[in-house]
Structure formats: structure tokens, C-alpha cells
Design an enzyme around this catalytic site. Structure first.
Site, PDB file in Angstrom:
ATOM      1  N   GLN A   1       0.776  -1.248   0.000  1.00  0.00           N
ATOM      2  CA  GLN A   1       0.000   0.000   0.000  1.00  0.00           C
ATOM      3  C   GLN A   1       0.808   1.300   0.000  1.00  0.00           C
ATOM      4  O   GLN A   1       0.485   2.236  -0.740  1.00  0.00           O
ATOM      5  CB  GLN A   1      -0.952   0.020   1.206  1.00  0.00           C
ATOM      6  CG  GLN A   1      -1.860   1.230   1.214  1.00  0.00           C
ATOM      7  CD  GLN A   1      -2.832   1.317   2.364  1.00  0.00           C
ATOM      8  OE1 GLN A   1      -3.394   2.358   2.620  1.00  0.00           O
ATOM      9  NE2 GLN A   1      -3.046   0.234   3.073  1.00  0.00           N
ATOM     10  N   GLU A  34       1.247  -1.290   8.215  1.00  0.00           N
ATOM     11  CA  GLU A  34       0.443  -0.157   8.678  1.00  0.00           C
ATOM     12  C   GLU A  34       0.323  -0.027  10.203  1.00  0.00           C
ATOM     13  O   GLU A  34       0.688   0.986  10.784  1.00  0.00           O
ATOM     14  CB  GLU A  34      -0.966  -0.285   8.064  1.00  0.00           C
ATOM     15  CG  GLU A  34      -2.009   0.665   8.609  1.00  0.00           C
ATOM     16  CD  GLU A  34      -1.753   2.115   8.228  1.00  0.00           C
ATOM     17  OE1 GLU A  34      -1.493   2.356   7.045  1.00  0.00           O
ATOM     18  OE2 GLU A  34      -1.828   2.998   9.101  1.00  0.00           O
ATOM     19  N   ASP A  66       0.557   3.776   5.965  1.00  0.00           N
ATOM     20  CA  ASP A  66       0.814   3.413   4.563  1.00  0.00           C
ATOM     21  C   ASP A  66       0.501   4.567   3.613  1.00  0.00           C
ATOM     22  O   ASP A  66       1.386   5.142   2.985  1.00  0.00           O
ATOM     23  CB  ASP A  66      -0.054   2.217   4.167  1.00  0.00           C
ATOM     24  CG  ASP A  66       0.558   0.911   4.619  1.00  0.00           C
ATOM     25  OD1 ASP A  66       1.761   0.881   4.867  1.00  0.00           O
ATOM     26  OD2 ASP A  66      -0.182  -0.081   4.718  1.00  0.00           O
ATOM     27  N   GLY A 121      -7.775  20.444  19.346  1.00  0.00           N
ATOM     28  CA  GLY A 121      -7.421  21.862  19.362  1.00  0.00           C
ATOM     29  C   GLY A 121      -8.000  22.572  20.568  1.00  0.00           C
ATOM     30  O   GLY A 121      -8.406  21.939  21.551  1.00  0.00           O
ATOM     31  N   GLY A 122      -8.062  23.878  20.495  1.00  0.00           N
ATOM     32  CA  GLY A 122      -8.505  24.676  21.633  1.00  0.00           C
ATOM     33  C   GLY A 122     -10.015  24.805  21.759  1.00  0.00           C
ATOM     34  O   GLY A 122     -10.512  25.397  22.713  1.00  0.00           O
TER      35      GLY A 122
HETATM   36  N1  CAO Z   1      12.012 -10.057  -9.332  1.00  0.00           N
HETATM   37  C1  CAO Z   1      12.704 -10.821  -8.471  1.00  0.00           C
HETATM   38  N2  CAO Z   1      12.636 -10.654  -7.139  1.00  0.00           N
HETATM   39  C2  CAO Z   1      11.825  -9.684  -6.675  1.00  0.00           C
HETATM   40  C3  CAO Z   1      11.088  -8.857  -7.524  1.00  0.00           C
HETATM   41  C4  CAO Z   1      11.210  -9.076  -8.938  1.00  0.00           C
HETATM   42  N3  CAO Z   1      10.520  -8.339  -9.800  1.00  0.00           N
HETATM   43  N4  CAO Z   1      10.366  -7.993  -6.770  1.00  0.00           N
HETATM   44  C5  CAO Z   1      10.666  -8.277  -5.473  1.00  0.00           C
HETATM   45  N5  CAO Z   1      11.530  -9.295  -5.431  1.00  0.00           N
HETATM   46  C6  CAO Z   1      12.125  -9.887  -4.227  1.00  0.00           C
HETATM   47  C7  CAO Z   1      12.918  -8.899  -3.423  1.00  0.00           C
HETATM   48  O1  CAO Z   1      14.171  -8.688  -4.004  1.00  0.00           O
HETATM   49  C8  CAO Z   1      13.002  -9.624  -2.079  1.00  0.00           C
HETATM   50  O2  CAO Z   1      13.987 -10.606  -2.150  1.00  0.00           O
HETATM   51  P1  CAO Z   1      15.105 -10.866  -0.996  1.00  0.00           P
HETATM   52  O3  CAO Z   1      14.327 -10.943   0.280  1.00  0.00           O
HETATM   53  O4  CAO Z   1      15.735 -12.111  -1.413  1.00  0.00           O
HETATM   54  O5  CAO Z   1      16.000  -9.686  -1.012  1.00  0.00           O
HETATM   55  C9  CAO Z   1      11.653 -10.361  -2.031  1.00  0.00           C
HETATM   56  O6  CAO Z   1      11.098 -10.282  -3.342  1.00  0.00           O
HETATM   57  C10 CAO Z   1      10.634  -9.863  -1.041  1.00  0.00           C
HETATM   58  O7  CAO Z   1      10.593  -8.445  -0.983  1.00  0.00           O
HETATM   59  P2  CAO Z   1      10.167  -7.759   0.379  1.00  0.00           P
HETATM   60  O8  CAO Z   1      11.142  -8.172   1.429  1.00  0.00           O
HETATM   61  O9  CAO Z   1      10.010  -6.309   0.209  1.00  0.00           O
HETATM   62  O10 CAO Z   1       8.715  -8.383   0.657  1.00  0.00           O
HETATM   63  P3  CAO Z   1       8.169  -9.062   1.982  1.00  0.00           P
HETATM   64  O11 CAO Z   1       6.862  -9.647   1.601  1.00  0.00           O
HETATM   65  O12 CAO Z   1       9.151  -9.957   2.626  1.00  0.00           O
HETATM   66  O13 CAO Z   1       7.924  -7.823   2.969  1.00  0.00           O
HETATM   67  C11 CAO Z   1       7.031  -5.680   3.604  1.00  0.00           C
HETATM   68  C12 CAO Z   1       6.852  -6.951   2.752  1.00  0.00           C
HETATM   69  C13 CAO Z   1       5.944  -4.695   3.229  1.00  0.00           C
HETATM   70  C14 CAO Z   1       6.897  -6.034   5.099  1.00  0.00           C
HETATM   71  C15 CAO Z   1       8.423  -5.079   3.322  1.00  0.00           C
HETATM   72  O14 CAO Z   1       8.549  -4.891   1.949  1.00  0.00           O
HETATM   73  C16 CAO Z   1       8.701  -3.766   4.040  1.00  0.00           C
HETATM   74  O15 CAO Z   1       8.940  -3.717   5.246  1.00  0.00           O
HETATM   75  N6  CAO Z   1       8.690  -2.665   3.276  1.00  0.00           N
HETATM   76  C17 CAO Z   1       9.046  -1.341   3.783  1.00  0.00           C
HETATM   77  C18 CAO Z   1       7.954  -0.764   4.628  1.00  0.00           C
HETATM   78  C19 CAO Z   1       6.638  -0.717   3.906  1.00  0.00           C
HETATM   79  O16 CAO Z   1       6.486  -0.152   2.853  1.00  0.00           O
HETATM   80  N7  CAO Z   1       5.635  -1.272   4.571  1.00  0.00           N
HETATM   81  C20 CAO Z   1       4.260  -1.034   4.150  1.00  0.00           C
HETATM   82  C21 CAO Z   1       3.708  -2.069   3.346  1.00  0.00           C
HETATM   83  S1  CAO Z   1       2.023  -1.702   3.118  1.00  0.00           S
HETATM   84  O17 CAO Z   1       1.317  -2.234   4.492  1.00  0.00           O
END
Ligand code: CAO
Length: 424
Positions: free
Chosen positions: A16, A138, A167, A246-247
Site C-alpha cells: 500500500q 500499517e 501506509d 485543538g482549543g
Molecule cells: N524479481 C525478483 N525478485 C523480486 C522482484 C522481482 N521483480 N520484486 C521483489 N523481489 C524480491 C525482493 O528482491 C526480495 O527478495 P530478498 O528478500 O531475497 O532480497 C523479495 O522479493 C521480497 O521483498 P520484500 O522483502 O520487500 O517483501 P516481503 O513480503 O518480505 O515484505 C514488507 C513486505 C511490506 C513487510 C516489506 O517490503 C517492508 O517492510 N517494506 C518497507 C515498509 C513498507 O512499505 N511497509 C508497508 C507495506 S504496506 O502495508
């Protein structure tokens, strides 16, 4: 012409926070190229699905006006395509978990090497510090940014809000950072890193509570209703229920039908300037002059009792009747509108704040339109892309792959399953 026409965004966002940001930029006219993993895509495509095999509303409502290319960025040919995208685009936006871009081989140093004009914009859960490596969603941000500890009722547990301030709120912050960096690039010719941490974004939105934290050192917060109830303050800003931030004291009051309608309520503010009008309205004209009621400071220890009396009046009216009666008297108030009421509100449709969009798989659905209206750059909401819908046209039209080169990329498996002849 749109405000951001000509700006190319390499949209590496998912879920998001990041997609909110790039959707806004797309609404302002940027060409937003969403890079997704072949066969998988943004995880939200399949989350909270309501229509079998159709992209979820979670996905569609965050990814309008974008193009989708599928690309495995861990495959050698995929990396080559990504390099071309980095060279071609103005802004890379990402919200991967900390370190993911570096692991992919596209950290800030490499990005600058490939394209010194590139603006690299990231959402992370936390800024530099003890929690910088944490994954964040979030509600984690709402809890760590000060929203949860200050939301809810006194004596009750911390509470998260329905507004996605962690988010979507951080996505808004990031969009501002990107546009500002684009403006600075006009003068310097250089890109830069833009970081919006979710904790920072939430705290920014909770600044009145940081204000109150400091005021606490100088005495009780006398506009909080616990002050009038003689409940002592502790060391930290307490949860204040529906007290106004607020106030001008405010509270949520019952309206006609509250016994059966969970949204038959109104927010009512006893603004000092209209106190005489309020007194007349609720049948207490004597409070206009009565010692203990006549001035705002005198009323502070009676706020709950005053709102109980106002509520006796609001309970005789529907929330819309309260609004219709109070508005001509300049008494600020707001009916508690349900999502159903908002979805059906004609004026929001007319302004494009709520929009109906048609989707080839799911059919018609409602979404929010651009909440910021530019008179010279009106936003037209177009449906979200299907997974990899634009892979072929991006490879050929944006990146210039043709003929054998195009076939090599397609047959490498880096871009998933697309029809090779599309580039002819
Ligand atoms: N081709 C190949 N690999 C890909 C890719 C693509 N097109 N797109 C993503 N990937 C891979 C990434 O490189 C990553 O790989 P590694 O872990 O091996 O480095 C993997 O997919 C997973 O990516 P991620 O770690 O971002 O995803 P996740 O599901 O593990 O975590 C989230 C999700 C949201 C917790 C994390 O991305 C995060 O903390 N983001 C920052 C904060 C944020 O935006 N949070 C809000 C999300 S909305 O609620």
C-alpha cells in the site's frame, strides 16, 4: 497536458504505502511503469479477493493509471532490462524490506553509476537507528509513530485508526519528497535519495500530541475532558476519546436513531465565538451570561456536562438535521458518515473524489479519485493494469528492444510469459 507529463517512474512498489505514492504521481501525469515478478506480481493482487480470479480491490484501488511489466530482476537478462529502465526513468520508487534492493544489485551507488539524474525514493518502516532493518506494516507504524498510544478512550487499550496513516500517509509524504527532488534537479542536474519512514510520517501527523507532551510539563491539559473529571494526568499524553485536538472543545454526540443505527452520531464543537447561539439552540439561554458558563475558561471543568446537555438536543434530530440547523448559525459540526453513505454521496461523484471504474475481469467498481485537484492538470482515473499487460510495449517502445534482441529477452524467461510477436 498533465503537470508531470514526461516524467518516467520506475515503480518498484508493492502493497500500500509505495503504490499510493506512485498512483498520485500517475494521476498528476507521470508515466508509471510498475515492475512486478513474473507470474506473481504485487502480493495484493491476490489478497482479500472478492471476485474469483480478478485482481483484488486492494490492488486495483492503489494502482490506477499505471503500466505493468513483469520482470525477474534476479535473472541476468532481467537485470539487464532493469538497467535499461534505470537509465531511461527519472525516478525509482520502492518500498521493499530494508536491504532488498542492495541484494538485487541495485543499491544507491549502482543506481547513481547508471543514471546520475535518477531520484531514488524509498518508504521504509523506520529511519536510520535501532529499528532500521525491521519490516513494517500499517498498524506497526501507527503504534510506533504515536497514533495508537493517543487513540482510544481513557482507561482503554491503545487503538489503531481506520485511516491508513502509516501506509497511505507515508505514500503522500514520499510523493511530496519526489516532486521536490525533481524541482531541485532542475537546478542541479543531479538526482538524490528520498526517504520517507513510516514512523516519521505517523509522528508528523501526530504532532499535536507531541505538542501536548511538552505542555504536560507545565500543568494539566485543561482542554482534555479528564481535566473536568478530576482525573489526574500521568507522565505521557493520555488517550482522549473524542476530545478535540485543538482549543475548541468537541465531542461525538448521539442523534435520532442511535439505538439502531451505529452511525447516527454527530461531531459537535462548542466554538467560543458561537457560544450564545449554542445556548439558544439547546434551550439554555441563561448559560450565555451565567457565571461558570459565560467564558471558555469557566466552562473547562464542565465540558462533559455541557455536552450531555447538547446531546439531549441532538438526540431529537437526525445527524443531517443537526448539520442543517447548525451550519446557518456557524456552529461547526460534522455527521458521522458511514462508508455506505460516502460511496453513495452524489457530490463526491461529481468532484471525482469517488469514481466508478470499469475493469475487464472484475467489472465496475468504486474507488477514490485524486484527492488533490489541479485546475490545469485534472486527474482522469483509468483502471489498474493486468499483470504484465504492458511488458511487450515497454520493452519495445520505452526500452527500444526490437528484433533478435527482443526475442532474446523474451525467450530468456526474464519477463515471464508474453507473446514474442508483439514487438514486430
Ligand atoms: N524479481 C525478483 N525478485 C523480486 C522482484 C522481482 N521483480 N520484486 C521483489 N523481489 C524480491 C525482493 O528482491 C526480495 O527478495 P530478498 O528478500 O531475497 O532480497 C523479495 O522479493 C521480497 O521483498 P520484500 O522483502 O520487500 O517483501 P516481503 O513480503 O518480505 O515484505 C514488507 C513486505 C511490506 C513487510 C516489506 O517490503 C517492508 O517492510 N517494506 C518497507 C515498509 C513498507 O512499505 N511497509 C508497508 C507495506 S504496506 O502495508
Amino acid at each position: 497536458m498533465k503537470a508531470l507529463e514526461g516524467v518516467k517512474i520506475l515503480d518498484f512498489t508493492h502493497v500500500q504505502s509505495g503504490p499510493t505514492c506512485t498512483q498520485l504521481l500517475a494521476w498528476f501525469g507521470a508515466d508509471c511503469i510498475k515492475v512486478e515478478r513474473p507470474g506473481v506480481g504485487d502480493a495484493t493482487r491476490g489478497q482479500l479477493r472478492d471476485v474469483p480470479d480478478a485482481d483484488s480491490l486492494y490492488f486495483t484501488m492503489l494502482n490506477h493509471n499505471k503500466r505493468s511489466i513483469t520482470l525477474n530482476t534476479k535473472n541476468e537478462t532481467g537485470k539487464e532490462v532493469l538497467e535499461r529502465l534505470v537509465k531511461e526513468c527519472d525516478v525509482l520508487v520502492e518500498n521493499f524490506a530494508p536491504g532488498a534492493l542492495d541484494r538485487m544489485g541495485f543499491g544507491w551507488d549502482r543506481i547513481q553509476e547508471l543514471n546520475p539524474r535518477m531520484i531514488m525514493a524509498s518508504v521504509k518502516g523506520f529511519g536510520p537507528g535501532p529499528y532500521e532493518d525491521c519490516k513494517v506494516y500499517e498498524n506497526v507504524a501507527q503504534c510506533t509513530g504515536g497514533a495508537a498510544s493517543t487513540t482510544g478512550f481513557l482507561g482503554g487499550p491503545p487503538t489503531v485508526t481506520g485511516a491508513q496513516i502509516g501506509d497511505s500517509g507515508t505514500g503522500l509524504h514520499l510523493a511530496l519528497g519526489i516532486v521536490t527532488a525533481l524541482y531541485q534537479r532542475e537546478k542541479t542536474g543531479r538526482g538524490q535519495k528520498v526517504l520517507a519512514a513510516m514512523q516519521d510520517g505517523v509522528l508528523n501527523l501526530c504532532r499535536v500530541k507531541l505538542r501536548d507532551q511538552q505542555r504536560l510539563q507545565h500543568g494539566p491539559l485543561n482542554e482534555y475532558s479528564q481535566f473536568g473529571q478530576d482525573i489526574p494526568f500521568g507522565e505521557a499524553v493520555p488517550r482522549a476519546g473524542n476530545d478535540s485536538g485543538g482549543g475548541q472543545p468537541g465531542w461525538i454526540l448521539k442523534c435520532k436513531g442511535w439505538e439502531t443505527d451505529p452511525d447516527a452520531y454527530v461531531y459537535f464543537i462548542t466554538q467560543a465565538a458561537v457560544w450564545p447561539a449554542i445556548c439558544d439552540l439547546i434551550g439554555k439561554p441563561e448559560w450565555k451570561e451565567e457565571p461558570g458558563y459565560a467564558t471558555p475558561p469557566e466552562r473547562l471543568d464542565k465540558i462533559s456536562q455541557i455536552f450531555d446537555t447538547v446531546e439531549e438536543w441532538t438526540k431529537t434530530k437526525s445527524k443531517f438535521e443537526v448539520m442543517d440547523t447548525c451550519n446557518p448559525l456557524n456552529i461547526p459540526c460534522g455527521p458521522i458518515l458511514s462508508m455506505k453513505e460516502l460511496a453513495e454521496e452524489p457530490s463526491l461523484r461529481e468532484t471525482g473524489t469517488v469514481v466508478e471504474v470499469d475493469h475487464p475481469v472484475r467489472g465496475k467498481y468504486l474507488t477514490v479519485g485524486c484527492p488533490v485537484k489541479l485546475s490545469d492538470s485534472p486527474a482522469e482515473v483509468t483502471r489498474s493494469p493486468l499483470l504484465g499487460e504492458h511488458t511487450s510495449e515497454i520493452l519495445s517502445d520505452v526500452l527500444g528492444y526490437t528484433g533478435d534482441e527482443y526475442d532474446r529477452v523474451v525467450s530468456s524467461g526474464a519477463v515471464g510469459d508474453i507473446k514474442a510477436e508483439a514487438a514486430e
